[in-house]
Design a protein around this motif. Sequence first.
Motif, short mmCIF file in Angstrom:
data_model
loop_
_atom_site.label_atom_id
_atom_site.label_comp_id
_atom_site.label_asym_id
_atom_site.label_seq_id
_atom_site.Cartn_x
_atom_site.Cartn_y
_atom_site.Cartn_z
N UNK A 10 0.88 -1.15 0.00
CA UNK A 10 0.00 0.00 0.00
C UNK A 10 0.93 1.22 0.00
N UNK A 11 0.40 2.39 -0.33
CA UNK A 11 1.25 3.59 -0.33
C UNK A 11 0.99 4.51 0.87
N UNK A 12 -0.24 5.03 0.95
CA UNK A 12 -0.53 6.04 1.97
C UNK A 12 -0.59 5.45 3.37
N UNK A 13 0.18 6.04 4.26
CA UNK A 13 0.30 5.61 5.66
C UNK A 13 1.04 4.28 5.80
N UNK A 14 1.61 3.81 4.70
CA UNK A 14 2.46 2.62 4.74
C UNK A 14 3.88 2.99 4.31
N UNK A 15 3.99 3.62 3.14
CA UNK A 15 5.29 4.10 2.66
C UNK A 15 5.37 5.62 2.67
N UNK A 16 4.25 6.27 2.34
CA UNK A 16 4.19 7.73 2.37
C UNK A 16 3.50 8.22 3.63
N UNK A 17 4.00 9.32 4.18
CA UNK A 17 3.36 9.97 5.33
C UNK A 17 2.19 10.80 4.81
N UNK A 18 1.01 10.17 4.75
CA UNK A 18 -0.12 10.83 4.12
C UNK A 18 -0.65 12.03 4.91
N UNK A 19 -0.77 11.97 6.24
CA UNK A 19 -1.25 13.16 6.96
C UNK A 19 -0.42 14.41 6.67
N UNK A 20 0.89 14.22 6.59
CA UNK A 20 1.77 15.35 6.28
C UNK A 20 1.54 15.85 4.86
N UNK A 21 1.39 14.92 3.92
CA UNK A 21 1.12 15.28 2.52
C UNK A 21 -0.21 16.02 2.40
N UNK A 22 -1.22 15.48 3.04
CA UNK A 22 -2.56 16.05 2.97
C UNK A 22 -2.58 17.46 3.56
N UNK A 23 -1.95 17.61 4.72
CA UNK A 23 -1.94 18.92 5.39
C UNK A 23 -1.29 19.97 4.51
N UNK A 24 -0.17 19.62 3.90
CA UNK A 24 0.56 20.57 3.05
C UNK A 24 -0.26 20.96 1.83
N UNK A 25 -0.84 19.97 1.16
CA UNK A 25 -1.63 20.24 -0.05
C UNK A 25 -2.90 21.02 0.29
N UNK A 26 -3.53 20.66 1.39
CA UNK A 26 -4.77 21.33 1.81
C UNK A 26 -4.51 22.81 2.10
N UNK A 27 -3.46 23.07 2.84
CA UNK A 27 -3.12 24.46 3.17
C UNK A 27 -2.79 25.26 1.92
N UNK A 28 -2.04 24.64 1.02
CA UNK A 28 -1.63 25.35 -0.20
C UNK A 28 -2.81 25.66 -1.11
#
Length: 228
Positions: A10-28
Motif C-alpha cells: 500500500x502507499x498512503x500511511x504505509x510508505x508515504x506519510x499521508x497526513x503530512x502530505x494532505x496537510x501541506x496540499x490542503x493548506x496550499x
Amino acid sequence: MKNYDIIFFDLDDTLFDFPKSEQEAFTKVFNQYNIVDNLNLYKQSYREISRKLWSDLEKGKMSIDKLGSERFRRLFLEHELEMDAVVFNQDYLKLLGEQSPLIQGTEKVMRELSHKRLAVITNGFTEVQTSRINNSPLKDTFEHLITSETTGFQKPQTEIFDFAFRQLQITNKSNVLMVGDSLTSDIQGGVNYGIDTCWYNPNDKENRTSLKPTYEINNLESLLEIIK
C-alpha cells in the motif's frame, strides 16, 4: 522468515506519510484561493468527510471518480463556501501529487528488498500516486502501480488483486505478501484473496476485527526480519 518473491505495498500511511502530505496540499490549495480564515475548522470537517467517503469506497458505495469532488462539495456546503468543487479538487490533487514525504525506514527497506519483485496496490488516484512516486526516492522501485482508478475496483475487492496478478503474471499465491496499514482495506483484501498479509501498525492500534494478519509490525524495518 519466508521466501516471498513478490511483495505488494500500500502507499498512503504505509510508505508515504499521508497526513503530512494532505496537510501541506490542503493548506496550499486554500491559500491559492486566498482563503486563510477558519482553515483549521475546514481541515477538521474535511477529514471527517473524507474518512467517511473512503470507507464508502472500500464498501463499494462510492467510486473513486466521484469521491474527489464529493468531499469538497460536502465541505463547501457545510461551511457555505461558494466554490466549484470539481475545479478545486483538481487543484488540490495537483498539489497533493507534489508531496512525497516518506515513512521512516522506507528507503532502507526498499533498498534491502530491491532483489524482490515489488509492486503497489493503492485505492488512491493514479495521477497523484504516479507523481508522488516519481517525485520521491521510490522512483523506479516498483514493477507496477495498480490503482483503483485504473482497474475500476478497490481493496478489499478481489478483482483488484486479480488485475495485479495478471499484470505481474503471478501463478503462485504462496510466495506473495501484501503489506499495508489498513485492516479493512489491505489486510481484508489479502485475506479475501488468499495471500499472506503484513499489517503495518505503527501506533499499536488494537485489532477489533476478526481479521488475523499473517504478521504485524510497528516499524517498516521489521519487514526485513519476515522476508527471507
